[in-house]
Design a protein around this motif. Structure first.
Motif, mmCIF file in Angstrom:
data_model
loop_
_atom_site.group_PDB
_atom_site.id
_atom_site.type_symbol
_atom_site.label_atom_id
_atom_site.label_comp_id
_atom_site.label_asym_id
_atom_site.label_seq_id
_atom_site.Cartn_x
_atom_site.Cartn_y
_atom_site.Cartn_z
ATOM 1 N N HIS A 229 -9.760 -0.278 2.512
ATOM 2 C CA HIS A 229 -9.568 -1.055 1.287
ATOM 3 C C HIS A 229 -9.151 -2.484 1.625
ATOM 4 C CE1 HIS A 229 -7.315 -2.486 -2.264
ATOM 5 N NE2 HIS A 229 -8.207 -1.798 -2.946
ATOM 6 N N PHE A 230 -8.212 -2.588 2.551
ATOM 7 C CA PHE A 230 -7.700 -3.911 2.951
ATOM 8 C C PHE A 230 -8.836 -4.775 3.495
ATOM 9 C CE2 PHE A 230 -5.855 -6.522 6.448
ATOM 10 C CZ PHE A 230 -5.122 -7.394 5.666
ATOM 11 N N TYR B 272 0.854 -1.186 0.000
ATOM 12 C CA TYR B 272 0.000 0.000 0.000
ATOM 13 C C TYR B 272 0.887 1.233 0.000
ATOM 14 C CZ TYR B 272 -4.392 -2.420 0.872
ATOM 15 O OH TYR B 272 -5.513 -3.198 0.746
ATOM 16 N N TYR C 86 -1.417 -1.572 -4.233
ATOM 17 C CA TYR C 86 -2.536 -0.631 -4.227
ATOM 18 C C TYR C 86 -2.000 0.764 -3.971
ATOM 19 C CZ TYR C 86 -4.917 -5.059 -3.791
ATOM 20 O OH TYR C 86 -5.336 -6.343 -4.009
ATOM 21 N N LYS C 87 -2.300 1.666 -4.886
ATOM 22 C CA LYS C 87 -1.738 3.016 -4.772
ATOM 23 C C LYS C 87 -2.863 4.045 -4.769
ATOM 24 C CE LYS C 87 2.545 1.780 -4.756
ATOM 25 N NZ LYS C 87 3.493 2.069 -3.685
ATOM 26 N N PHE D 61 -6.434 3.102 3.344
ATOM 27 C CA PHE D 61 -5.801 1.808 3.016
ATOM 28 C C PHE D 61 -6.435 0.685 3.844
ATOM 29 C CE2 PHE D 61 -1.671 4.274 1.994
ATOM 30 C CZ PHE D 61 -2.064 4.438 0.679
ATOM 31 N N SER E 163 -5.561 -0.517 -8.134
ATOM 32 C CA SER E 163 -4.797 -1.762 -8.069
ATOM 33 C C SER E 163 -3.840 -1.751 -9.256
ATOM 34 C CB SER E 163 -5.745 -2.955 -8.162
ATOM 35 O OG SER E 163 -4.991 -4.137 -8.129
ATOM 36 N N ILE F 197 -7.994 4.642 -4.839
ATOM 37 C CA ILE F 197 -6.950 3.611 -4.729
ATOM 38 C C ILE F 197 -7.006 2.736 -5.975
ATOM 39 C CG2 ILE F 197 -6.172 1.595 -3.432
ATOM 40 C CD1 ILE F 197 -7.200 2.953 -0.893
#
Lengths: 339, 330
Positions: A186-187, A68, A156-157, A183, A85, A83
């Protein structure tokens, strides 16, 4: 177990709070909870390569790497504060490196360039944007080490800002805690999708009536994969077939049963070649009386027959010549290939 | 259609470049020095073509006309191919391009005058030679944008002993139909039965539509060819090819079909590795392959022989003369 990689500790702040991490190795900045490792790699390709390599070599229970981090956009049309991928990571260090690394997210469609130093000039931006829309300083290293250790990796940015603003590090650092929360969210969302798929149960190899050597297991796996690909549910159907049960219930040793079973599966796997192999065996069996040790393993593909013989005098040489002269190879070929 | 369009500075003002840019509605492409400094310089994932395909327009340098490999084309005449383009907009799962180049990005070369000049030189040594386009791309898939073939047409009209083959999986024949049918220019179509085509030839027009396009060309007296290549095993392969060949010959004048080329699916080691990565669950993997006589990955020889003889028998049974059938790369 998952390994979560961040360049900066602030980006991982929420993970520290939620995962109840305890330090494993302070020099590495490696932390562990019951179900995940967290590694703070430090900024840049070299730092990331070193710390990730050491971590993976020490903890082989790590089976998946998630990175991340914050990224800059090279293209003004890319949406910010989302975010992405990452599909493919390229590397730029004065020039592009030929090697690129593709993540295991087959749905990802965004590419990224990892750079060694901060990019300021519009020319560099233009050059980099030919290859990708995002820029970071770690992802390529994650992909590179993951490939070396044969581990799946995901990246993931979050697009913080455009390239111009990306250079304003202090601003980014100030916002990294809120990025960390993003993050974490998202996780939590994706974690279910990353659970390891259950290994396809190979029902046959577990049947106690058979005994498979390592290479036989490899063959079994190859045949079953192809046959199940051709026909869904093949294994289950095959195991209730009369052919399978006949072999299973034969009063012979397990080793022989296994060989018969593999022969049967090969017939199904490649019926045409299997028939030709059997005809070839029969054809060369009929030449056994010649006392020449024939190797016909390359006959089917290359029409090549090898043989071994021995002689101690002219008479024996003549006998071999006579034996060989008696073989009509063309008619053997015709018999074998008569469809 | 393309994420970025990049043009070599040297050919920016070439008429074909301008035509392509115009067709793509691009007034400000990215100008690059030399194509080789960018295209294929980094390893790009093949399936990037699904979402981020770039187009490079450039000048073909180096050898413009190359000798074709052995077992290529009909016997008796020398065969050459020329390169007017690299890569393809289609996505056939078995395609060798996925392991051949390091990038799926498309290249269109626009120095057709130089390519034709080289063909002309080759003809001085080999007056009956065949020239094939579409070795590394589809000859017609982008013809509505490139529109280069009329220049080749003029050349081959003046050189009737030479032959030109344009090989395609597309139905992009609108521009071709405006040209004069020539005895020595063949439009050849790669055909597969309907179901395997749907499964393996992603993004290509359906077999029915291809046959319809062939019919239009046949009605206008264009010379044609058919590639049953690659033939891929399936349990109902004989039935499938029977249907395909019947439908083809019901629509297209057999007299105009110069040849039927038959080839069984095959890969180099590198290509096969890519096929497994890109299409891990494809039915292409349902049947066993071996490393064959030339180190290519193929079906076993008995399987190849059976497939080729089965399709050949169907062709013969439908009245195709044996002289029109050849086995490619075997």
């Amino acid at each position: 177990m998952k390994l979560l990689c961040f360049a900066h500790r602030n980006e991982a702040k929420t993970f520290f709070e939620r995962l109840k991490l305890s330090p494993l190795d302070a020099s590495l900045k490696l932390f562990k909870s019951d179900n995940a490792f967290v590694l703070i790699t430090g900024e840049g390709i070299q730092n990331t390569t070193e710390s990730l390599s050491i971590t993976l070599s020490r903890f082989n229970q790590i089976n998946e790497i998630l990175n991340y981090g914050v990224s800059a956009s090279l293209n003004d049309t890319v949406q910010k504060n989302i975010i992405f991928s990452i599909r493919c990571a390229y590397q730029y260090f004065d020039d592009f490196s030929f090697k690129s690394f593709t993540s295991n997210d087959q749905q990802a469609t965004t590419d990224l360039v990892s750079v060694h130093k901060r990019i300021y000039s519009p020319e560099d931006k233009m050059n980099l944007s030919i290859y990708a829309n995002l820029l970071d300083m770690e992802a390529w290293a994650i992909g590179s080490v993951a490939k070396r250790f044969k581990k799946p990796w995901y990246c993931y940015k979050l697009i913080s800002d455009s390239l111009h603003e990306y250079t304003q590090c202090e601003k980014i650092k100030g916002e990294s805690e809120s990025y960390s929360q993003r993050f974490w969210n998202h996780f939590e969302n994706i974690v279910g999708h990353h659970e390891e798929s259950l290994e396809v149960t190979n029902l046959i190899s577990r049947d106690p009536d058979f005994h498979f050597t390592f290479s036989q297991l490899h063959l079994l796996d190859k045949y079953l994969q192809a046959l199940n690909n051709r026909q869904a549910g093949f294994t289950q159907e095959f195991m209730s077939s009369k052919h399978f049960l006949a072999i299973k219930n034969q009063e012979i040793i397990k080793k022989e049963k296994t060989k018969k079973l593999l022969d049967l599966l090969y017939e199904k796997y490649d019926p045409i070649t299997s028939r030709e192999i059997s005809r070839t065996k029969n054809a060369f069996n009929s030449l056994k009386a010649l006392n020449l040790n024939f190797d016909h393993s390359e006959f089917i593909e290359k029409d090549l027959v090898k043989f071994k013989g021995q002689f101690q005098n002219n008479g024996e040489i003549q006998a071999i010549i006579n034996s060989l002269s008696a073989i009509d190879l063309e008619s053997i070929k015709d018999k074998i290939r008569d469809v | 259609m393309f994420e970025k369009i990049l043009v070599e500075k040297e050919i920016l003002h070439n008429q074909y470049t301008q035509h392509i840019l115009n067709k793509l509605n691009t007034s400000a492409p990215i100008i690059i020095d030399k194509l080789d400094n960018h295209w294929g310089k980094v390893k790009k994932p093949y399936l990037q073509k699904r979402t981020n395909l770039n187009l490079f327009i450039g000048k073909k340098r180096g050898t413009l006309v190359k000798e074709a490999p052995d077992a290529y084309g009909l016997d008796g005449a020398p065969h050459f191919y020329f390169i007017h383009s690299y890569n393809c907009i289609y996505e056939c799962q078995y395609c060798f391009l996925q392991g051949y180049f390091n990038t799926p990005d498309l290249v269109l070369y626009v120095n057709h005058d130089e390519i034709i000049n080289e063909i002309s030189k080759t003809l001085q040594k080999h007056p009956n030679a065949w020239f094939h386009a579409g070795e590394f791309s589809d000859s017609l898939a982008l013809n509505h944008i490139t529109n280069e073939w009329s220049e080749y047409w003029q050349f081959f009209k003046l050189n009737p002993k030479a032959k030109l083959e344009l090989r395609t999986k597309s139905v992009n024949i609108k521009n071709i139909l405006t040209l004069e049918p020539l005895k020595n220019v063949l439009l050849t179509f790669s055909l597969s039965p309907q179901d395997p085509s749907k499964e393996f030839d992603l993004k290509t027009p359906s077999t029915k539509v291809k046959i319809k396009a062939m019919r239009k060309l046949s009605d206008s007296n264009f010379q044609l060819g058919v590639h049953f290549d690659p033939i891929i095993y399936s349990d109902d392969i004989e039935k499938n090819y029977n249907t395909l060949i019947t439908e083809l010959l019901d629509n297209v004048n057999l007299e105009l079909i110069n040849y039927f080329s038959l080839g069984v699916v095959r890969y180099t080691k590198d290509v096969y590795r890519q096929v497994k990565i890109n299409y891990p669950t494809s039915k292409l993997h349902s049947h066993p392959y071996i490393k064959s006589f030339d180190n290519k990955i193929r079906y076993s020889k008995p399987m190849r022989n059976w497939l080729l003889s089965s399709v050949k028998e169907i062709l013969l049974s439908k009245g195709v003369p044996e002289s029109k059938i050849y086995l490619c790369m075997e």
